[in-house]
Write a protein that holds these residues in place. Structure first.
Motif, PDB file in Angstrom:
ATOM      1  N   THR A  12       0.843  -1.204   0.000  1.00  0.00           N
ATOM      2  CA  THR A  12       0.000   0.000   0.000  1.00  0.00           C
ATOM      3  C   THR A  12       0.875   1.249   0.000  1.00  0.00           C
ATOM      4  O   THR A  12       0.625   2.187  -0.770  1.00  0.00           O
ATOM      5  CB  THR A  12      -0.949   0.000   1.214  1.00  0.00           C
ATOM      6  OG1 THR A  12      -1.772  -1.177   1.148  1.00  0.00           O
ATOM      7  CG2 THR A  12      -1.832   1.228   1.230  1.00  0.00           C
ATOM      8  N   SER A  13       1.894   1.265   0.832  1.00  0.00           N
ATOM      9  CA  SER A  13       2.804   2.416   0.880  1.00  0.00           C
ATOM     10  C   SER A  13       3.555   2.585  -0.434  1.00  0.00           C
ATOM     11  O   SER A  13       3.744   3.711  -0.907  1.00  0.00           O
ATOM     12  CB  SER A  13       3.798   2.268   2.021  1.00  0.00           C
ATOM     13  OG  SER A  13       3.140   2.327   3.254  1.00  0.00           O
ATOM     14  N   VAL A  14       3.987   1.487  -1.021  1.00  0.00           N
ATOM     15  CA  VAL A  14       4.689   1.552  -2.301  1.00  0.00           C
ATOM     16  C   VAL A  14       3.766   2.132  -3.366  1.00  0.00           C
ATOM     17  O   VAL A  14       4.161   3.015  -4.133  1.00  0.00           O
ATOM     18  CB  VAL A  14       5.218   0.171  -2.726  1.00  0.00           C
ATOM     19  CG1 VAL A  14       5.816   0.225  -4.125  1.00  0.00           C
ATOM     20  CG2 VAL A  14       6.239  -0.339  -1.726  1.00  0.00           C
ATOM     21  N   GLY A  15       2.535   1.672  -3.403  1.00  0.00           N
ATOM     22  CA  GLY A  15       1.567   2.186  -4.368  1.00  0.00           C
ATOM     23  C   GLY A  15       1.316   3.673  -4.190  1.00  0.00           C
ATOM     24  O   GLY A  15       1.229   4.425  -5.168  1.00  0.00           O
ATOM     25  N   LYS A  16       1.228   4.098  -2.941  1.00  0.00           N
ATOM     26  CA  LYS A  16       1.021   5.526  -2.672  1.00  0.00           C
ATOM     27  C   LYS A  16       2.229   6.347  -3.116  1.00  0.00           C
ATOM     28  O   LYS A  16       2.079   7.458  -3.625  1.00  0.00           O
ATOM     29  CB  LYS A  16       0.730   5.751  -1.189  1.00  0.00           C
ATOM     30  CG  LYS A  16      -0.651   5.285  -0.797  1.00  0.00           C
ATOM     31  CD  LYS A  16      -0.918   5.520   0.689  1.00  0.00           C
ATOM     32  CE  LYS A  16      -2.305   5.003   1.066  1.00  0.00           C
ATOM     33  NZ  LYS A  16      -2.592   5.181   2.491  1.00  0.00           N
ATOM     34  N   ARG A  17       3.423   5.796  -2.931  1.00  0.00           N
ATOM     35  CA  ARG A  17       4.623   6.509  -3.370  1.00  0.00           C
ATOM     36  C   ARG A  17       4.655   6.625  -4.891  1.00  0.00           C
ATOM     37  O   ARG A  17       4.991   7.681  -5.441  1.00  0.00           O
ATOM     38  CB  ARG A  17       5.886   5.812  -2.869  1.00  0.00           C
ATOM     39  CG  ARG A  17       6.154   6.035  -1.407  1.00  0.00           C
ATOM     40  CD  ARG A  17       7.547   5.513  -1.000  1.00  0.00           C
ATOM     41  NE  ARG A  17       7.577   5.330   0.430  1.00  0.00           N
ATOM     42  CZ  ARG A  17       7.395   4.184   1.051  1.00  0.00           C
ATOM     43  NH1 ARG A  17       7.202   3.068   0.365  1.00  0.00           N
ATOM     44  NH2 ARG A  17       7.423   4.113   2.358  1.00  0.00           N
ATOM     45  N   ILE A  18       4.300   5.538  -5.576  1.00  0.00           N
ATOM     46  CA  ILE A  18       4.257   5.586  -7.046  1.00  0.00           C
ATOM     47  C   ILE A  18       3.290   6.677  -7.489  1.00  0.00           C
ATOM     48  O   ILE A  18       3.610   7.516  -8.328  1.00  0.00           O
ATOM     49  CB  ILE A  18       3.845   4.216  -7.638  1.00  0.00           C
ATOM     50  CG1 ILE A  18       4.937   3.182  -7.394  1.00  0.00           C
ATOM     51  CG2 ILE A  18       3.539   4.348  -9.134  1.00  0.00           C
ATOM     52  CD1 ILE A  18       4.536   1.759  -7.740  1.00  0.00           C
ATOM     53  N   GLN A  19       2.111   6.662  -6.902  1.00  0.00           N
ATOM     54  CA  GLN A  19       1.097   7.652  -7.265  1.00  0.00           C
ATOM     55  C   GLN A  19       1.573   9.072  -6.934  1.00  0.00           C
ATOM     56  O   GLN A  19       1.378   9.995  -7.723  1.00  0.00           O
ATOM     57  CB  GLN A  19      -0.217   7.349  -6.550  1.00  0.00           C
ATOM     58  CG  GLN A  19      -1.355   8.229  -6.998  1.00  0.00           C
ATOM     59  CD  GLN A  19      -2.660   7.824  -6.346  1.00  0.00           C
ATOM     60  OE1 GLN A  19      -2.701   7.507  -5.166  1.00  0.00           O
ATOM     61  NE2 GLN A  19      -3.724   7.826  -7.127  1.00  0.00           N
ATOM     62  N   HIS A  20       2.211   9.252  -5.777  1.00  0.00           N
ATOM     63  CA  HIS A  20       2.716  10.567  -5.385  1.00  0.00           C
ATOM     64  C   HIS A  20       3.727  11.093  -6.405  1.00  0.00           C
ATOM     65  O   HIS A  20       3.622  12.233  -6.874  1.00  0.00           O
ATOM     66  CB  HIS A  20       3.354  10.501  -3.995  1.00  0.00           C
ATOM     67  CG  HIS A  20       4.178  11.706  -3.668  1.00  0.00           C
ATOM     68  ND1 HIS A  20       3.613  12.905  -3.288  1.00  0.00           N
ATOM     69  CD2 HIS A  20       5.516  11.897  -3.690  1.00  0.00           C
ATOM     70  CE1 HIS A  20       4.590  13.782  -3.090  1.00  0.00           C
ATOM     71  NE2 HIS A  20       5.745  13.188  -3.317  1.00  0.00           N
ATOM     72  N   THR A  23       1.956  11.850  -9.843  1.00  0.00           N
ATOM     73  CA  THR A  23       1.152  13.079  -9.874  1.00  0.00           C
ATOM     74  C   THR A  23       2.014  14.325  -9.704  1.00  0.00           C
ATOM     75  O   THR A  23       1.692  15.369 -10.269  1.00  0.00           O
ATOM     76  CB  THR A  23       0.026  13.042  -8.822  1.00  0.00           C
ATOM     77  OG1 THR A  23       0.589  12.849  -7.523  1.00  0.00           O
ATOM     78  CG2 THR A  23      -0.981  11.941  -9.134  1.00  0.00           C
ATOM     79  N   SER A  24       3.114  14.206  -8.960  1.00  0.00           N
ATOM     80  CA  SER A  24       3.991  15.373  -8.809  1.00  0.00           C
ATOM     81  C   SER A  24       4.674  15.724 -10.129  1.00  0.00           C
ATOM     82  O   SER A  24       5.088  16.868 -10.336  1.00  0.00           O
ATOM     83  CB  SER A  24       5.025  15.140  -7.707  1.00  0.00           C
ATOM     84  OG  SER A  24       5.971  14.186  -8.099  1.00  0.00           O
ATOM     85  N   LEU A  25       4.778  14.759 -11.027  1.00  0.00           N
ATOM     86  CA  LEU A  25       5.336  14.989 -12.358  1.00  0.00           C
ATOM     87  C   LEU A  25       4.241  15.301 -13.383  1.00  0.00           C
ATOM     88  O   LEU A  25       4.530  15.435 -14.574  1.00  0.00           O
ATOM     89  CB  LEU A  25       6.127  13.758 -12.822  1.00  0.00           C
ATOM     90  CG  LEU A  25       7.390  13.434 -12.024  1.00  0.00           C
ATOM     91  CD1 LEU A  25       7.937  12.074 -12.431  1.00  0.00           C
ATOM     92  CD2 LEU A  25       8.434  14.519 -12.228  1.00  0.00           C
ATOM     93  N   ALA A  64      11.082   5.249 -14.968  1.00  0.00           N
ATOM     94  CA  ALA A  64      10.166   6.147 -15.673  1.00  0.00           C
ATOM     95  C   ALA A  64       9.820   7.376 -14.834  1.00  0.00           C
ATOM     96  O   ALA A  64       9.524   8.438 -15.374  1.00  0.00           O
ATOM     97  CB  ALA A  64       8.893   5.397 -16.073  1.00  0.00           C
ATOM     98  N   LEU A  65       9.874   7.221 -13.515  1.00  0.00           N
ATOM     99  CA  LEU A  65       9.593   8.334 -12.612  1.00  0.00           C
ATOM    100  C   LEU A  65      10.842   9.166 -12.303  1.00  0.00           C
ATOM    101  O   LEU A  65      10.754  10.224 -11.689  1.00  0.00           O
ATOM    102  CB  LEU A  65       9.008   7.812 -11.288  1.00  0.00           C
ATOM    103  CG  LEU A  65       7.605   7.240 -11.350  1.00  0.00           C
ATOM    104  CD1 LEU A  65       7.271   6.535 -10.044  1.00  0.00           C
ATOM    105  CD2 LEU A  65       6.588   8.340 -11.649  1.00  0.00           C
ATOM    106  N   GLY A  66      12.001   8.649 -12.678  1.00  0.00           N
ATOM    107  CA  GLY A  66      13.248   9.346 -12.390  1.00  0.00           C
ATOM    108  C   GLY A  66      13.676   9.217 -10.932  1.00  0.00           C
ATOM    109  O   GLY A  66      14.344  10.097 -10.394  1.00  0.00           O
ATOM    110  N   VAL A  67      13.282   8.112 -10.306  1.00  0.00           N
ATOM    111  CA  VAL A  67      13.662   7.847  -8.919  1.00  0.00           C
ATOM    112  C   VAL A  67      14.318   6.473  -8.850  1.00  0.00           C
ATOM    113  O   VAL A  67      14.371   5.753  -9.838  1.00  0.00           O
ATOM    114  CB  VAL A  67      12.442   7.916  -7.952  1.00  0.00           C
ATOM    115  CG1 VAL A  67      11.790   9.289  -8.004  1.00  0.00           C
ATOM    116  CG2 VAL A  67      11.415   6.830  -8.264  1.00  0.00           C
ATOM    117  N   THR A  68      14.806   6.111  -7.677  1.00  0.00           N
ATOM    118  CA  THR A  68      15.402   4.785  -7.495  1.00  0.00           C
ATOM    119  C   THR A  68      14.365   3.853  -6.867  1.00  0.00           C
ATOM    120  O   THR A  68      13.389   4.312  -6.264  1.00  0.00           O
ATOM    121  CB  THR A  68      16.639   4.863  -6.584  1.00  0.00           C
ATOM    122  OG1 THR A  68      16.241   5.389  -5.316  1.00  0.00           O
ATOM    123  CG2 THR A  68      17.717   5.743  -7.208  1.00  0.00           C
ATOM    124  N   VAL A  69      14.603   2.562  -7.006  1.00  0.00           N
ATOM    125  CA  VAL A  69      13.687   1.579  -6.439  1.00  0.00           C
ATOM    126  C   VAL A  69      13.568   1.758  -4.926  1.00  0.00           C
ATOM    127  O   VAL A  69      12.479   1.652  -4.374  1.00  0.00           O
ATOM    128  CB  VAL A  69      14.126   0.140  -6.782  1.00  0.00           C
ATOM    129  CG1 VAL A  69      13.274  -0.886  -6.059  1.00  0.00           C
ATOM    130  CG2 VAL A  69      14.056  -0.090  -8.273  1.00  0.00           C
TER     131      VAL A  69
END
Length: 90
Positions: A12-20, A23-25, A64-69
C-alpha cells in the motif's frame, strides 16, 4: 545450495509513493505505464496495492519516474521470510 528470498513489504505504501511521484510529475497513468513498458491496468493495480509486482517492474516504474527503487520501496521495512532466514543462519 540455493537460497530464495521472499521479500515482504507494505505494498500500500509503495503504491502511494508511485502515485505521489507520478502526480507530482503531472503524468497520467497511461503516460507512466507507457514509459515503464507496463499496462495501465497493471500500474493501477500497483498503485492500489491490488498486485504484487516483480522487482523488475518496480525498477521500470522507478526509472520512468526518475527515482530509485529504494525510493519506492522502503528497504527498512523489507522482511526475509522465516524459513529463508533460518537457512541463512544455519
Amino acid at each position: 545450495m540455493r537460497v530464495v528470498f521472499y521479500l515482504q513489504f507494505d505494498y500500500t505504501s509503495v503504491g502511494k509513493r508511485i502515485q505521489h511521484y507520478r502526480t507530482s510529475l503531472n503524468k497520467t497513468q497511461e503516460e507512466l505505464a507507457e514509459q515503464a513498458d507496463i499496462s495501465k491496468n497493471y500500474l493501477s493495480k500497483l498503485e492500489n496495492a491490488q498486485a504484487r509486482g516483480r522487482l523488475d517492474k518496480y525498477y521500470s516504474v522507478a526509472q520512468a519516474l526518475g527515482v530509485t527503487v529504494d525510493m519506492l520501496i522502503d528497504l527498512s521495512l523489507i522482511h526475509i521470510s522465516e524459513p529463508t532466514r533460518h537457512s541463512l543462519i544455519s
